[in-house]
Design a protein around this motif. Structure first.
Motif, mmCIF file in Angstrom:
data_model
loop_
_atom_site.group_PDB
_atom_site.id
_atom_site.type_symbol
_atom_site.label_atom_id
_atom_site.label_comp_id
_atom_site.label_asym_id
_atom_site.label_seq_id
_atom_site.Cartn_x
_atom_site.Cartn_y
_atom_site.Cartn_z
ATOM 1 N N PHE A 126 0.858 -1.177 0.000
ATOM 2 C CA PHE A 126 0.000 0.000 0.000
ATOM 3 C C PHE A 126 0.887 1.217 0.000
ATOM 4 N N ASP A 127 0.619 2.126 -0.902
ATOM 5 C CA ASP A 127 1.351 3.383 -0.933
ATOM 6 C C ASP A 127 0.334 4.510 -0.998
ATOM 7 N N VAL A 128 0.261 5.289 0.058
ATOM 8 C CA VAL A 128 -0.726 6.361 0.129
ATOM 9 C C VAL A 128 -0.530 7.359 -1.004
ATOM 10 N N ASP A 129 0.655 7.456 -1.535
ATOM 11 C CA ASP A 129 0.912 8.381 -2.634
ATOM 12 C C ASP A 129 0.260 7.940 -3.937
ATOM 13 N N ASP A 130 -0.260 6.720 -3.962
ATOM 14 C CA ASP A 130 -0.972 6.245 -5.146
ATOM 15 C C ASP A 130 -2.384 6.826 -5.219
ATOM 16 N N TYR A 131 -2.812 7.546 -4.183
ATOM 17 C CA TYR A 131 -4.175 8.069 -4.096
ATOM 18 C C TYR A 131 -4.161 9.582 -3.952
ATOM 19 N N SER A 132 -5.233 10.204 -4.432
ATOM 20 C CA SER A 132 -5.412 11.640 -4.246
ATOM 21 C C SER A 132 -6.877 11.912 -3.956
ATOM 22 N N LYS A 133 -7.200 13.120 -3.544
ATOM 23 C CA LYS A 133 -8.584 13.474 -3.248
ATOM 24 C C LYS A 133 -9.480 13.272 -4.469
ATOM 25 N N GLN A 134 -8.954 13.516 -5.656
ATOM 26 C CA GLN A 134 -9.736 13.372 -6.881
ATOM 27 C C GLN A 134 -10.157 11.925 -7.124
ATOM 28 N N ASP A 135 -9.406 10.971 -6.613
ATOM 29 C CA ASP A 135 -9.763 9.562 -6.774
ATOM 30 C C ASP A 135 -11.075 9.231 -6.074
ATOM 31 N N ASP A 175 -10.388 5.970 15.918
ATOM 32 C CA ASP A 175 -10.149 5.432 17.258
ATOM 33 C C ASP A 175 -8.885 4.577 17.203
ATOM 34 N N PRO A 176 -7.731 5.146 17.584
ATOM 35 C CA PRO A 176 -6.480 4.400 17.479
ATOM 36 C C PRO A 176 -6.385 3.204 18.419
ATOM 37 N N VAL A 177 -7.057 3.243 19.554
ATOM 38 C CA VAL A 177 -7.000 2.124 20.496
ATOM 39 C C VAL A 177 -7.719 0.911 19.903
ATOM 40 N N ARG A 178 -8.885 1.134 19.345
ATOM 41 C CA ARG A 178 -9.659 0.038 18.741
ATOM 42 C C ARG A 178 -9.264 -0.235 17.293
ATOM 43 N N ARG A 179 -8.424 0.630 16.736
ATOM 44 C CA ARG A 179 -8.000 0.549 15.333
ATOM 45 C C ARG A 179 -9.214 0.555 14.405
ATOM 46 N N THR A 180 -10.072 1.559 14.598
ATOM 47 C CA THR A 180 -11.249 1.708 13.753
ATOM 48 C C THR A 180 -11.319 3.120 13.186
ATOM 49 N N VAL A 181 -11.977 3.221 12.035
ATOM 50 C CA VAL A 181 -12.289 4.502 11.418
ATOM 51 C C VAL A 181 -13.763 4.442 11.054
ATOM 52 N N GLU A 241 -4.735 -5.523 12.060
ATOM 53 C CA GLU A 241 -3.291 -5.346 12.234
ATOM 54 C C GLU A 241 -2.942 -3.865 12.338
ATOM 55 N N VAL A 242 -1.892 -3.560 13.087
ATOM 56 C CA VAL A 242 -1.450 -2.181 13.249
ATOM 57 C C VAL A 242 -1.066 -1.576 11.895
ATOM 58 N N GLU A 243 -0.362 -2.323 11.081
ATOM 59 C CA GLU A 243 0.061 -1.816 9.770
ATOM 60 C C GLU A 243 -1.149 -1.468 8.907
ATOM 61 N N GLU A 244 -2.163 -2.297 8.946
ATOM 62 C CA GLU A 244 -3.391 -2.029 8.196
ATOM 63 C C GLU A 244 -4.027 -0.724 8.678
ATOM 64 N N PHE A 245 -4.112 -0.545 9.994
ATOM 65 C CA PHE A 245 -4.678 0.686 10.548
ATOM 66 C C PHE A 245 -3.853 1.894 10.130
ATOM 67 N N MET A 246 -2.546 1.785 10.180
ATOM 68 C CA MET A 246 -1.691 2.906 9.811
ATOM 69 C C MET A 246 -1.869 3.272 8.340
ATOM 70 N N ASN A 247 -2.085 2.284 7.477
ATOM 71 C CA ASN A 247 -2.341 2.562 6.066
ATOM 72 C C ASN A 247 -3.651 3.314 5.884
ATOM 73 N N VAL A 248 -4.689 2.868 6.580
ATOM 74 C CA VAL A 248 -5.989 3.540 6.507
ATOM 75 C C VAL A 248 -5.863 4.957 7.053
ATOM 76 N N LEU A 249 -5.191 5.122 8.179
ATOM 77 C CA LEU A 249 -5.009 6.434 8.780
ATOM 78 C C LEU A 249 -4.244 7.368 7.844
ATOM 79 N N SER A 250 -3.230 6.871 7.181
ATOM 80 C CA SER A 250 -2.474 7.689 6.224
ATOM 81 C C SER A 250 -3.372 8.183 5.096
ATOM 82 N N LEU A 251 -4.236 7.308 4.619
ATOM 83 C CA LEU A 251 -5.155 7.686 3.553
ATOM 84 C C LEU A 251 -6.165 8.722 4.052
ATOM 85 N N VAL A 252 -6.701 8.513 5.242
ATOM 86 C CA VAL A 252 -7.642 9.476 5.825
ATOM 87 C C VAL A 252 -6.979 10.845 5.922
#
Length: 80
Positions: free
Chosen positions: A6-15, A31-37, A53-64
């Motif tokens: 996953f690379d957050v740079d592959d996405y933009s607001k226009q997508d 919610d970082p404790v529960r790893r939910t958005v 997984e923490v990595e999955e949450f961090m990827n979602v958070l980066s995109l958000v």
């Protein structure tokens, strides 16, 4: 096993722009404790992303952080 990358740079607001101007995200709760958005729309819709997984949450958070306006993103504070 093939690893997903996953690379957050592959996405933009226009997508994430839609032709439907009647529905949009009004609030994003992280919610970082529960790893939910949780995403809430102006029409009352809700979508919840639960990361195992923490990595999955961090990827979602980066995109958000990249595509969501700062004024609609809120973070749940951990209870102490």
């Amino acid at each position: 096993m093939e690893e997903n990358t996953f690379d957050v740079d592959d996405y933009s607001k226009q997508d994430f722009d839609t032709e439907d101007d009647e529905a949009w995200i009004t609030r994003c709760v992280v919610d970082p404790v529960r790893r939910t958005v949780s995403l809430y729309s102006n029409e009352g819709g809700e979508k919840h992303v639960e990361c195992e997984e923490v990595e999955e949450f961090m990827n979602v958070l980066s995109l958000v952080r990249k595509i969501m306006p700062d004024d609609i993103v809120t973070y749940v504070s951990p209870l102490i």
